[in-house]
Design a protein around this motif. Structure first.
Motif, PDB file in Angstrom:
ATOM      1  N   TRP A 129      47.925  55.357  50.205  1.00 35.02           N
ATOM      2  CA  TRP A 129      46.443  55.512  50.264  1.00 35.02           C
ATOM      3  C   TRP A 129      45.920  56.002  49.007  1.00 35.02           C
ATOM      4  O   TRP A 129      44.744  55.978  48.580  1.00 35.02           O
ATOM      5  N   THR A 130      46.633  57.125  48.761  1.00 32.67           N
ATOM      6  CA  THR A 130      46.208  58.203  47.510  1.00 32.67           C
ATOM      7  C   THR A 130      46.315  57.450  46.035  1.00 32.67           C
ATOM      8  O   THR A 130      45.584  58.103  45.261  1.00 32.67           O
ATOM      9  N   ALA A 131      47.127  56.480  45.977  1.00 31.91           N
ATOM     10  CA  ALA A 131      47.484  56.086  44.742  1.00 31.91           C
ATOM     11  C   ALA A 131      46.327  54.844  44.301  1.00 31.91           C
ATOM     12  O   ALA A 131      46.053  54.159  45.548  1.00 31.91           O
ATOM     13  N   PRO A 132      45.733  55.018  43.271  1.00 29.83           N
ATOM     14  CA  PRO A 132      44.786  54.025  42.828  1.00 29.83           C
ATOM     15  C   PRO A 132      45.502  52.441  43.055  1.00 29.83           C
ATOM     16  O   PRO A 132      46.824  52.201  42.797  1.00 29.83           O
ATOM     17  N   ILE A 133      44.837  51.675  43.628  1.00 24.81           N
ATOM     18  CA  ILE A 133      45.306  50.099  43.966  1.00 24.81           C
ATOM     19  C   ILE A 133      45.949  49.503  42.889  1.00 24.81           C
ATOM     20  O   ILE A 133      46.937  48.930  42.993  1.00 24.81           O
ATOM     21  N   ALA A 134      45.378  49.595  41.866  1.00 27.24           N
ATOM     22  CA  ALA A 134      45.911  48.828  40.868  1.00 27.24           C
ATOM     23  C   ALA A 134      47.141  49.333  40.189  1.00 27.24           C
ATOM     24  O   ALA A 134      48.018  48.375  39.949  1.00 27.24           O
ATOM     25  N   LEU A 135      47.305  50.654  40.388  1.00 23.27           N
ATOM     26  CA  LEU A 135      48.652  51.300  39.788  1.00 23.27           C
ATOM     27  C   LEU A 135      49.638  50.947  40.927  1.00 23.27           C
ATOM     28  O   LEU A 135      50.815  50.543  40.543  1.00 23.27           O
ATOM     29  N   GLY A 136      49.433  51.063  42.270  1.00 23.12           N
ATOM     30  CA  GLY A 136      50.329  50.677  42.983  1.00 23.12           C
ATOM     31  C   GLY A 136      50.755  49.409  43.268  1.00 23.12           C
ATOM     32  O   GLY A 136      51.929  49.058  43.301  1.00 23.12           O
ATOM     33  N   THR A 137      49.775  48.508  42.812  1.00 26.72           N
ATOM     34  CA  THR A 137      50.134  47.215  42.817  1.00 26.72           C
ATOM     35  C   THR A 137      50.877  46.688  41.610  1.00 26.72           C
ATOM     36  O   THR A 137      51.955  45.811  41.591  1.00 26.72           O
TER      37      THR A 137
END
Lengths: 319, 475
Positions: A129-137
């Motif tokens: 949840w703390t990671a930016p969604i784009a980076l995580g994806t």
């Protein structure tokens, strides 16, 4: 409660130079004004613009607005890719949120117990949840890569993939994002990974709010294990489970990052969702009007979900 | 290290020469466009894509613009953005009525025609000074229906086939594929016997779009005819879709359905593709990262279809647009002319990724930042000489590998082939109708049905843009 007392004391000030902070109506209006301005500027105006655009022939290269009635909606509905995107959007949202609720319930129950390293477990659960969604994806895009996937590498090392007779097939890779079923599963999985922490925290809050006396009373009456879960904790936390579900639903319905980064809607539109199709049509294709029409198809669903959310939130508060 | 030693021109020399070139361009004729004075212009904001060859931006474009600005008394700002952000950024700036004075696209930006300046005067002046603009570039920047140049095209990128010679030799075709059928025959054999697939993307990305069009044209079909009538649904397209289904089954694996724009490059460099359809960027990357693979990569021109036609799409087409809101349009136009004037340096700095639109443009005199090419007077001479004897070849590499690219403009065409580029062509491109048509066929949809579905989408798009007067044709 203290109005009478305040009234008698405040009267002399009101009659002379009553400060703004003493005038409750004015103060309330002033304090809520920034929120209203924010909603009007960033939600209200764009929403009205989207409606206007969807009824016009506006393009990215020609911002002049000429009204064309409901033509865009008719054309959008005749487009098979739109219908598939609508179906996929609902499928992704419902399946991923059902999984999120089940898994977050299990996680929350585990995290309610005392064990060594609990803080670390909580930290790890919250991490996605703390990671930016784009980076995580993008991280998942690499994990699911058609050549370099470390998941496939593990399967190969375990003797499950890459040779004739292996359980997962003789091919060197599973091609996660190249096979429609696996691509769908991957998109759903990443949504679950992303939204699980929020739902877990919400469910934890729900579980923490159950009175210990009720649980103890149930135990005295002989309720234990599944019975306690099904007849005590789930009914008591149902409103908060509903909130977690609806929050997740809104996030999934409106998200385009996961699909855009992982599959761009492929293979052959099998993972196309309304938000990505809006982007391809409206921005990349230049037809802003049809893009607006596609995006507005979500509105009735989201409005309904929002109304439900508010209702459940109120009920949860009363409970 | 060996490569650095071999270079006759150092990085510093090149930067110096880029500066000199820009200064020379600035000291050229003060009045470039009749009746326009540039002396009043003080500012120029340029938005360009982040070039696939990083040294192009760092070592040339940024220095060139800076020095050109200095020489012309213009404060130039250059912003680089990723390829994927260009459409949304342009749309936002056009909608806001403010932003950059020059915006570079790498596809025809025809949908922006109502909001950009007609650059016909720049084309006219450029042709007066540098000779004819190549038709491929003209057709990617000119709308024959409105007779407007919605952008200015100074260059383009070739899209050859790249194959692994050692694999093809073992399969009995060391010279590489000549026809599309060779991909099935020998590509299939390589996959069966050597375990290496080939890679033509069937995904929602740039290269799949290009490859899909190349196949369509080589099968004598197209999305539109020369008069911009939709012409997709015909037996030749069905034949092409059936071919792709066969090619997928014989020579490819499901990875092609999930590819991004860099996936084919990665596959080739990783030694996991026997043939890809791409620019020379994959090869250039291999030269730096895996020299042994680079030495094994060779090139083919457009593959021929069943009746002998062979076409590929340009891989990248550089197009600059000037939005109507720009207050520095004259300065922008002057900059475009300076860019063409110095395109020899653009070709070199891009490691031959960029090819010129004005082949007859003279090479400016003086130190140009690269080893002088004997007898070369025009860009055409440089183009031929460099492709014959690649200045970026690594030690031990065979000579003349790129020579097949010398006449690439004869087998390269525009995305709207055989007609012009248009907003309809652009939207068909952006919504990936063609790669999905092939992918559908490859995944088991009947070819006739896949073509009919694609045609339905294409027709709806054409009808819409035709109504706005930006696309010709009647059906």
């Amino acid at each position: 409660m203290n109005r009478g007392y305040e009234g008698t004391v405040a009267a002399p000030y009101e009659s002379t130079s009553a400060g703004i902070k003493d005038r409750q109506g004015t103060l309330a209006r002033l304090m809520i004004a920034p929120a209203i301005a924010y909603i009007v500027a960033l939600i209200g105006i764009p929403f009205v613009m989207a409606i206007l655009y969807s009824l016009s022939d506006v393009t990215t290269g020609d911002p002049s607005v000429d009204l064309v009635g409901l033509r865009n909606y008719r054309e959008v509905f005749n487009d098979p890719v739109f219908r598939l995107s609508l179906k996929n959007t609902c499928l992704f949202a419902l399946v991923s949120q059902t999984l999120v609720i089940v898994l977050s319930r299990i996680l929350a129950t585990l995290l309610m117990k005392e064990f060594r390293g609990k803080w670390l477990a909580r930290f790890l659960v919250m991490l996605p949840w703390t990671a930016p969604i784009a980076l995580g994806t993008i991280g998942w895009l690499w994990m699911l890569d058609s050549i370099f996937s470390p998941i496939d590498w593990l399967f190969r090392r375990a003797g499950l993939l890459g040779a004739p007779g292996d359980l997962l097939g003789p091919m060197t890779n599973l091609y996660w994002l190249g096979e429609p079923v696996l691509a769908m599963a991957s998109v759903i999985f990443v949504h679950v990974w992303r939204l699980l922490p929020l739902a877990t925290v919400i469910q934890l809050a729900g579980l923490s709010s159950i009175s210990k006396e009720i649980l103890e009373a149930a135990e005295v009456d002989g309720a234990a294990g599944w019975r306690k879960t099904l007849e005590i904790t789930i009914p008591l936390t149902l409103p908060i489970i509903g909130i977690a579900f609806l929050f997740g639903l809104v996030f999934t319905f409106t998200d385009m990052t996961v699909v855009y980064v992982l599959t761009r809607g492929g293979p052959v539109h099998s993972t196309q969702v309304l938000s990505t199709w809006t982007f391809f049509k409206g921005i990349e294709g230049g037809d802003l009007a049809q893009g607006a029409a596609i995006s507005l198809f979500l509105f009735p669903v989201l409005a309904g979900v929002a109304a439900l959310l508010l209702r459940m939130a109120r009920r949860a508060e009363v409970t | 290290m060996g490569r650095a030693k071999r270079r006759l021109i150092s990085r510093r020399d090149f930067l110096k020469a880029a500066g000199l070139g820009a200064a020379a361009a600035g000291l050229g004729p003060a009045i470039v466009l009749p009746g326009r004075s540039y002396a009043q212009a003080k500012e120029l904001k340029i938005l360009v894509w982040s070039h696939f060859v990083p040294r192009f931006d760092k070592e040339w474009f940024d220095t060139f613009t800076k020095n050109w600005g200095k020489a012309n008394g213009v404060n130039v700002t250059v912003d680089h953005i990723g390829l994927a952000e260009i459409p949304s950024r342009t749309a936002a700036e056009i909608s806001a009525g403010q932003g950059h004075d020059l915006i570079e696209w790498i596809a025809p930006p025809s949908q922006f025609e109502p909001s950009v300046l007609d650059l016909g005067d720049v084309v006219k002046e450029a042709e007066r000074r540098f000779g004819k603009q190549h038709p491929l570039c003209r057709r990617s920047s000119y709308n024959p229906n409105t007779k407007k140049f919605y952008s200015f095209c100074p260059g383009w990128t070739i899209d050859p086939g790249c194959y692994r010679k050692s694999l093809w030799e073992k399969a009995g075709k060391g010279t590489g594929p000549v026809t599309w059928e060779d991909l099935v025959t020998y590509g299939g054999k390589i996959k069966r016997e050597q375990g290496i697939q080939l890679g033509i993307g069937l995904s929602q990305e740039l290269d799949s779009n290009m490859a899909g069009r190349a196949l369509l044209w080589s099968y004598d079909s197209g999305i539109q005819d020369e008069n911009e009538n939709v012409a997709l649904n015909n037996p030749k397209t069905v034949e092409a879709v059936r071919y792709m289904a066969r090619l997928y089954k014989e020579a490819m694996v499901p990875e092609v359905f999930a590819w991004t724009a860099v996936s084919n490059n990665q596959a080739l460099i990783a030694g996991r593709a026997s043939y890809i359809l791409n620019s020379i960027s994959a090869y250039r990357s291999a030269q730096k990262e895996v020299p042994e693979i680079a030495k094994d990569i060779y090139f083919t021109p457009a593959l021929k279809g069943p009746r002998g036609s062979g076409w590929v799409s340009e891989h990248v087409i550089y197009n600059y647009l000037v939005p109507k809101y720009s207050k520095n349009a004259d300065t922008a136009k002057k900059f475009l002319l300076a860019l063409v004037e110095n395109y020899d340096q653009a070709m070199y700095a891009s490691e031959l990724y960029n090819s010129p639109a004005f082949f007859d443009a003279p090479i400016p005199s003086g130190n140009r930042g690269y080893a002088p090419v004997k007898g070369a007077k025009k860009l055409r001479d440089l183009h031929n000489a460099w492709f014959e004897n690649d200045p970026f070849a690594i030690p031990g590499e065979a000579k003349g590998k790129l020579s097949v690219l010398k006449d690439a403009e004869k087998w390269s065409t525009v995305v709207g082939h055989p007609g012009p580029a248009s907003p309809a062509v652009g939207e068909v491109f952006a919504t990936f109708i063609i790669p999905n048509m092939y992918a559908g066929g490859a995944r088991g949809t009947k070819a006739e049905e896949a073509v009919a579905q694609a045609e339905k989408q294409v027709k709806a798009i054409y009808a819409k843009w035709r109504e706005k007067g930006l696309v010709g044709g009647k059906r």
